[in-house]
Write a protein that holds these residues in place. Structure first.
Motif, PDB file in Angstrom:
ATOM      1  N   UNK A  66      -2.941   9.514  -2.002  1.00 51.49           N
ATOM      2  CA  UNK A  66      -3.027   9.116  -3.405  1.00 51.49           C
ATOM      3  C   UNK A  66      -4.354   9.561  -4.006  1.00 51.49           C
ATOM      4  N   UNK A  83       0.807  -1.218   0.000  1.00 51.92           N
ATOM      5  CA  UNK A  83       0.000   0.000   0.000  1.00 51.92           C
ATOM      6  C   UNK A  83       0.838   1.265   0.000  1.00 51.92           C
ATOM      7  N   UNK A  84       2.109   1.132   0.376  1.00 56.96           N
ATOM      8  CA  UNK A  84       2.929   2.342   0.373  1.00 56.96           C
ATOM      9  C   UNK A  84       3.257   2.758  -1.067  1.00 56.96           C
ATOM     10  N   UNK A  97      -4.090   7.847   6.143  1.00 57.64           N
ATOM     11  CA  UNK A  97      -3.091   6.906   5.626  1.00 57.64           C
ATOM     12  C   UNK A  97      -2.658   7.285   4.212  1.00 57.64           C
ATOM     13  N   UNK A  98      -1.711   6.551   3.712  1.00 61.69           N
ATOM     14  CA  UNK A  98      -1.083   6.901   2.438  1.00 61.69           C
ATOM     15  C   UNK A  98      -2.071   6.902   1.274  1.00 61.69           C
ATOM     16  N   UNK A  99      -3.108   6.089   1.387  1.00 62.81           N
ATOM     17  CA  UNK A  99      -4.083   6.022   0.307  1.00 62.81           C
ATOM     18  C   UNK A  99      -4.919   7.299   0.205  1.00 62.81           C
ATOM     19  N   UNK A 158      -6.300   4.369 -11.063  1.00 62.51           N
ATOM     20  CA  UNK A 158      -6.026   4.140  -9.641  1.00 62.51           C
ATOM     21  C   UNK A 158      -6.931   3.035  -9.093  1.00 62.51           C
ATOM     22  N   UNK A 159      -8.211   3.094  -9.436  1.00 59.58           N
ATOM     23  CA  UNK A 159      -9.144   2.072  -8.932  1.00 59.58           C
ATOM     24  C   UNK A 159      -8.729   0.685  -9.413  1.00 59.58           C
ATOM     25  N   UNK A 164     -12.648   5.652   0.501  1.00 62.18           N
ATOM     26  CA  UNK A 164     -11.747   6.157  -0.533  1.00 62.18           C
ATOM     27  C   UNK A 164     -12.360   6.149  -1.928  1.00 62.18           C
ATOM     28  N   UNK A 186      -6.715   9.166 -14.416  1.00 61.16           N
ATOM     29  CA  UNK A 186      -6.116   9.013 -13.089  1.00 61.16           C
ATOM     30  C   UNK A 186      -7.057   8.244 -12.164  1.00 61.16           C
ATOM     31  N   UNK A 187      -8.333   8.611 -12.165  1.00 58.96           N
ATOM     32  CA  UNK A 187      -9.314   7.972 -11.281  1.00 58.96           C
ATOM     33  C   UNK A 187      -9.521   6.511 -11.680  1.00 58.96           C
ATOM     34  N   UNK A 234       4.449   6.926   6.538  1.00 58.36           N
ATOM     35  CA  UNK A 234       4.429   6.727   5.076  1.00 58.36           C
ATOM     36  C   UNK A 234       3.592   7.808   4.410  1.00 58.36           C
ATOM     37  N   UNK A 266     -13.060   9.155  -4.336  1.00 59.86           N
ATOM     38  CA  UNK A 266     -12.472   9.148  -5.667  1.00 59.86           C
ATOM     39  C   UNK A 266     -13.513   9.477  -6.729  1.00 59.86           C
ATOM     40  N   UNK A 289      -4.906  12.181  -7.067  1.00 61.09           N
ATOM     41  CA  UNK A 289      -5.458  11.711  -8.346  1.00 61.09           C
ATOM     42  C   UNK A 289      -6.828  12.313  -8.634  1.00 61.09           C
ATOM     43  N   UNK A 309      -8.623   0.778   6.205  1.00 58.83           N
ATOM     44  CA  UNK A 309      -7.860   1.841   5.538  1.00 58.83           C
ATOM     45  C   UNK A 309      -8.768   2.749   4.705  1.00 58.83           C
ATOM     46  N   UNK A 344      -9.315   9.896   7.779  1.00 56.56           N
ATOM     47  CA  UNK A 344      -8.388   8.852   7.332  1.00 56.56           C
ATOM     48  C   UNK A 344      -7.037   9.454   6.953  1.00 56.56           C
ATOM     49  N   UNK A 399       1.160   1.727  -3.747  1.00 62.97           N
ATOM     50  CA  UNK A 399      -0.054   1.689  -4.553  1.00 62.97           C
ATOM     51  C   UNK A 399      -0.442   3.098  -4.982  1.00 62.97           C
ATOM     52  N   UNK A 400      -0.728   3.250  -6.242  1.00 64.49           N
ATOM     53  CA  UNK A 400      -1.089   4.559  -6.769  1.00 64.49           C
ATOM     54  C   UNK A 400       0.056   5.234  -7.495  1.00 64.49           C
ATOM     55  N   UNK A 401       1.264   4.687  -7.349  1.00 66.99           N
ATOM     56  CA  UNK A 401       2.417   5.334  -7.998  1.00 66.99           C
ATOM     57  C   UNK A 401       2.340   5.256  -9.515  1.00 66.99           C
ATOM     58  N   UNK A 426       4.636  10.785   1.734  1.00 68.60           N
ATOM     59  CA  UNK A 426       3.898  10.913   0.475  1.00 68.60           C
ATOM     60  C   UNK A 426       3.386  12.346   0.301  1.00 68.60           C
ATOM     61  N   UNK A 432     -10.908   1.376   2.242  1.00 68.81           N
ATOM     62  CA  UNK A 432     -11.350   0.678   1.030  1.00 68.81           C
ATOM     63  C   UNK A 432     -12.598  -0.138   1.344  1.00 68.81           C
ATOM     64  N   UNK A 487      -0.392   5.129 -11.328  1.00 65.72           N
ATOM     65  CA  UNK A 487      -1.416   6.090 -11.747  1.00 65.72           C
ATOM     66  C   UNK A 487      -0.895   7.520 -11.655  1.00 65.72           C
ATOM     67  N   UNK A 488      -0.157   7.823 -10.595  1.00 68.88           N
ATOM     68  CA  UNK A 488       0.411   9.170 -10.442  1.00 68.88           C
ATOM     69  C   UNK A 488       1.391   9.469 -11.569  1.00 68.88           C
TER      70      UNK A 488
END
Ligand SMILES: Nc1ncnc2c1ncn2[C@@H]1O[C@H](COP(=O)(O)OP(=O)(O)OP(=O)(O)O)[C@@H](O)[C@H]1O
Ligand SMILES: [Mg+2]
Lengths: 140, 113
Positions: free
Chosen positions: B58, A15-16, B53-55, A47-48, B34, A43-44, B79, B38, B62, A103, B51, A18-20, B83, A105, A22-23
């Motif tokens: 992101x 997860x650290x 966290x790193x997500x 990323x998903x 998230x 991007x959206x 982290x 998004x 985005x 997190x 929240x 994730x998204x790189x 970021x 999700x 897409x970025x």
């Protein structure tokens, strides 16, 4: 047709990072002068798809093809496959485990976002073999 | 109302200073899920969430949020803090609940209209 091709390998459960991917695509599209609306859509959606590969599929490979007409994203994984695609596409459907829900999700909105932010979405999946998702965002 | 105005208000703890602080805020936006954020966070929003966290970083980057406001005293983990620096996103913090923080931003935006 002349175009730019970008390739990314997505690591599982990281997860650290994730998204790189897409970025990076977002940054490159901006540099190429693609319209902000199209950049945001890509991007959206990407990323998903990227985060789904991290959470649900043990990572995978993403290929992005850019031409003046369209941006094509191909996300291929060797994960478990999706048993019922129609169900997975429904807003609110999620099999995300508790530790990723904590997190943020697991709303079950990733695939619906991928559909609504792209002009075309195709899912090919086979249980025990993997999933390939192809998405297209058309440019002017 | 710009990101810089939020910083200058003294109302928030500055957790990370981003790049584009002259950016105009379009609206406050509240959500902790998230992929809902998004899909629905408007471009240029001040995203109020608990929240850290790193997500979150992101998604903010985005979906093109103007800044993040962490409510309820939520903090960034390490982290995520890295970021935030890398992505140059402004992250502010407050002890207030999500609604109060967002309402205040909204009122300031309306006051300046
Ligand atoms: N690449 C994939 N491989 C296997 N299963 C997948 C894959 N992508 C999605 N799925 C399945 O489809 C479901 C719905 O995906 P979707 O992205 O909409 O929601 P989510 O990932 O569970 O939550 P959210 O995206 O809102 O955080 C997932 O819970 C998972 O069961
Ligand atoms: Mg998802």
């Amino acid at each position: 047709m002349e175009g730019i091709v970008l390739n990314y390998t997505i690591s599982p459960d990281d997860f650290t990072r994730a998204g790189e991917a897409s970025s990076d695509v977002k940054r490159k599209l901006k540099q190429l002068g693609v319209s902000p609306e199209a950049v945001r859509k890509v991007a959206i959606a990407m990323y998903e798809g990227e985060i789904n590969m991290v959470i649900h599929a043990n990572g995978g490979e993403i290929t992005v093809e850019i031409t003046p007409e369209r941006i094509l994203m191909i996300l291929a994984d060797s994960g478990p496959g999706i048993p019922d695609v129609e169900k997975a596409m429904q807003a609110g459907y999620s099999t995300a485990p508790d530790e990723v829900r904590s997190l943020g999700f697991g709303a079950g909105m990733g695939l619906p976002n991928m559909k609504s932010y792209t002009d075309d979405l195709k899912i090919e999946t086979k249980l025990g073999v993997g999933t390939t998702i192809t998405m297209e965002v058309r440019l002017e | 109302m710009q990101v810089q105005d939020l910083i200058d208000s003294g109302r928030f703890k500055v957790i990370s200073l981003g790049e584009d602080r002259e950016r105009e805020l379009t609206t406050p936006f509240c959500c902790d899920l998230l992929s809902v954020a998004m899909g629905h966070a408007p471009s240029g929003c001040a995203w109020v969430t608990v929240m850290g966290n790193i997500n979150t970083l992101a998604v903010a980057s985005l979906a093109d949020a103007a800044c993040i406001i962490l409510a309820e005293g939520a903090a960034l983990d390490e982290a995520a803090a890295n970021k935030a620096r890398m992505q140059e996103i402004t992250v502010l913090g407050t002890e207030e609940p999500v609604f109060e923080a967002a309402l205040w931003v909204w009122q300031q935006m309306k006051g300046q209209d």
